[in-house]
Design a protein around this motif. Structure first.
Motif, PDB file in Angstrom:
ATOM      1  N   LEU A 329      19.239  19.855  33.814  1.00 42.26           N
ATOM      2  CA  LEU A 329      19.159  21.582  34.813  1.00 42.26           C
ATOM      3  C   LEU A 329      20.449  22.080  33.990  1.00 42.26           C
ATOM      4  N   ILE A 330      21.532  21.498  34.244  1.00 42.32           N
ATOM      5  CA  ILE A 330      22.733  21.910  33.405  1.00 42.32           C
ATOM      6  C   ILE A 330      22.522  22.961  32.126  1.00 42.32           C
ATOM      7  N   LEU A 331      21.313  22.564  31.465  1.00 43.72           N
ATOM      8  CA  LEU A 331      20.974  23.754  30.039  1.00 43.72           C
ATOM      9  C   LEU A 331      20.882  25.128  31.101  1.00 43.72           C
ATOM     10  N   PHE A 332      20.258  24.743  31.662  1.00 46.98           N
ATOM     11  CA  PHE A 332      19.975  26.373  32.210  1.00 46.98           C
ATOM     12  C   PHE A 332      21.013  27.390  33.026  1.00 46.98           C
ATOM     13  N   ASP A 333      22.027  27.963  32.272  1.00 45.43           N
ATOM     14  CA  ASP A 333      23.159  29.364  32.185  1.00 45.43           C
ATOM     15  C   ASP A 333      22.201  29.958  33.196  1.00 45.43           C
ATOM     16  N   ASN A 334      22.766  31.210  33.752  1.00 49.25           N
ATOM     17  CA  ASN A 334      22.850  32.198  34.753  1.00 49.25           C
ATOM     18  C   ASN A 334      21.817  32.610  34.532  1.00 49.25           C
ATOM     19  N   LYS A 335      21.595  33.350  33.412  1.00 52.44           N
ATOM     20  CA  LYS A 335      20.853  34.171  32.725  1.00 52.44           C
ATOM     21  C   LYS A 335      19.133  33.598  32.404  1.00 52.44           C
ATOM     22  N   LYS A 336      18.929  32.883  32.109  1.00 50.05           N
ATOM     23  CA  LYS A 336      17.855  31.853  31.829  1.00 50.05           C
ATOM     24  C   LYS A 336      17.261  31.642  33.749  1.00 50.05           C
ATOM     25  N   ILE A 337      18.013  31.426  34.660  1.00 53.84           N
ATOM     26  CA  ILE A 337      17.661  30.867  36.169  1.00 53.84           C
ATOM     27  C   ILE A 337      16.624  32.410  36.398  1.00 53.84           C
ATOM     28  N   GLU A 338      18.316  33.302  36.078  1.00 51.42           N
ATOM     29  CA  GLU A 338      17.453  34.379  36.720  1.00 51.42           C
ATOM     30  C   GLU A 338      16.138  34.332  35.999  1.00 51.42           C
ATOM     31  N   GLU A 339      16.188  34.979  35.161  1.00 53.06           N
ATOM     32  CA  GLU A 339      14.721  35.259  34.284  1.00 53.06           C
ATOM     33  C   GLU A 339      13.524  34.398  34.790  1.00 53.06           C
TER      34      GLU A 339
END
Length: 369
Positions: A329-339
């Protein structure tokens, strides 16, 4: 022209849970001629939650002249005995009956947990039904060999319109995600141990340990739901105190209405590491998708039908430990979470709206009446 009558034999809120909420949404929809002038059916109800007197239930069934009985069945041995009596009565009356299974445990209950006689009676009464409904395709196996395949219907759960943010607020939520470092994670369910809340507490502990090593705070964990016993509440509160997690964990109590909407709007990731035996297709996951959240959930019951690993979130395998999930989960940055969050919003709009659910049920009711 007389409208077809459908009798609901089901659990209605309170209490609020996935089954009762789905039943309420359907019963009070515009399909009901008592609610809407354009309603295509006359609905009546026998509330199994409030009316636990079996003789009263049977008396009302005997009096009913409904064209179709819509029955949400139990997944316990005792509940099943009541269900069998109801189903045998309807068969004796030559009434059409459609059952709706809001879970994934029924087949194991019948094949493994009950005696041979009770099991055989289940097979017999199921074979005589007008139809059965399961929540997702992967749950069709539950009725394999019990009823013909053309009588097995798949109807996904839906999200009540009242709990879905409009596009304007979704866009605002996504824009705010671009400007924040701390991501908010939500666990929303009834506090049953197998629903996985203890695993989420472990993740909060891992987050604290990470921060203590000099890393910036990444996650805050929000919990909401009802404690069904003092044991669950004591475990939850004790874990937070003993591990000094007050700065990492918030408990919001039982949330409904606007309070629930605000929590769904505020949080970015929804987590439900459930192994609950009766699980079907959690409405809470669909609510999170509808409100543009990334999903972290288990490959359990009907969940793999709606959550794909690395596509709309993280799908936790049975052997995955919580440290592995946290590090992933730590590897997901905000850009990826938004996508992913935007993808889930679109997925909800395509598959899990209240309108789609009601229209699907409408077509099944029309087919069977």
């Amino acid at each position: 022209m007389n409208k077809k009558k459908i009798c609901f034999i089901a659990q209605f809120p309170p209490p609020i849970h996935g089954l009762s909420k789905a039943v309420e949404t359907l019963y009070y929809s515009n399909l009901n001629a008592h609610i809407s002038e354009d309603g295509e059916f006359e609905f009546e109800k026998i509330d199994l939650t409030k009316n636990k007197n079996l003789f009263m239930i049977l008396f009302r069934l005997l009096k009913s002249n409904a064209d179709l009985f819509y029955f949400t069945i139990s997944q316990t041995k005792v509940g099943n005995l009541r269900d069998l009596i109801i189903l045998i009565l309807l068969e004796w009356k030559h009434n059409k009956c459609l059952i709706h299974l809001h879970g994934g445990y029924y087949r194991q209950l019948v094949d493994q947990d009950m005696n041979i006689l009770q099991s055989k009676i289940n097979y017999k009464v199921i074979s005589q039904l007008a139809g059965v409904i399961v929540l997702s395709k992967s749950l069709n196996y539950i009725f394999d060999g019990m009823i013909t395949n053309n009588k097995i219907f798949t109807v996904s759960n839906c999200v009540d319109d009242a709990y879905v943010l409009p596009d304007k607020r979704i866009n605002k939520k996504m824009n705010s995600l671009k400007h924040t470092k701390k991501v908010h994670i939500l666990w929303l369910s009834n506090f049953i141990y197998t629903k996985g809340y203890s695993k989420v507490l472990e993740m909060a502990k891992l987050e604290k340990q990470r921060v203590e090593k000099g890393q910036a705070v990444r996650f805050h964990f929000h919990f909401a739901g009802k404690f069904f016993g003092k044991k669950e509440q004591q475990f939850f509160e004790k874990y937070i105190i003993e591990n000094k997690l007050n700065n990492y964990v918030s408990y919001h109590g039982i949330v409904t209405g606007q309070q629930k909407c605000k929590l769904l709007e505020f949080c970015n990731i929804f987590i439900l590491p459930t192994r609950y035996p009766n699980e079907g297709q959690p409405i809470s996951i669909l609510e999170a998708m509808g409100n543009a959240m990334m999903i972290v959930a288990t490959n359990h019951a009907g969940i793999p039908d709606i959550v794909k690993d690395n596509f709309n979130g993280i799908l936790i395998k049975e052997n995955d430990n919580i440290e592995y999930v946290y590090e992933k989960l730590i590897l997901f940055d905000n850009k990826k979470i938004e996508e992913i969050s935007r993808r889930n919003r679109a997925y909800y709009q395509e598959q899990f709206t209240q309108k789609k659910y009601i229209n699907t049920m409408k077509s099944i009711f029309a087919q069977l009446t």
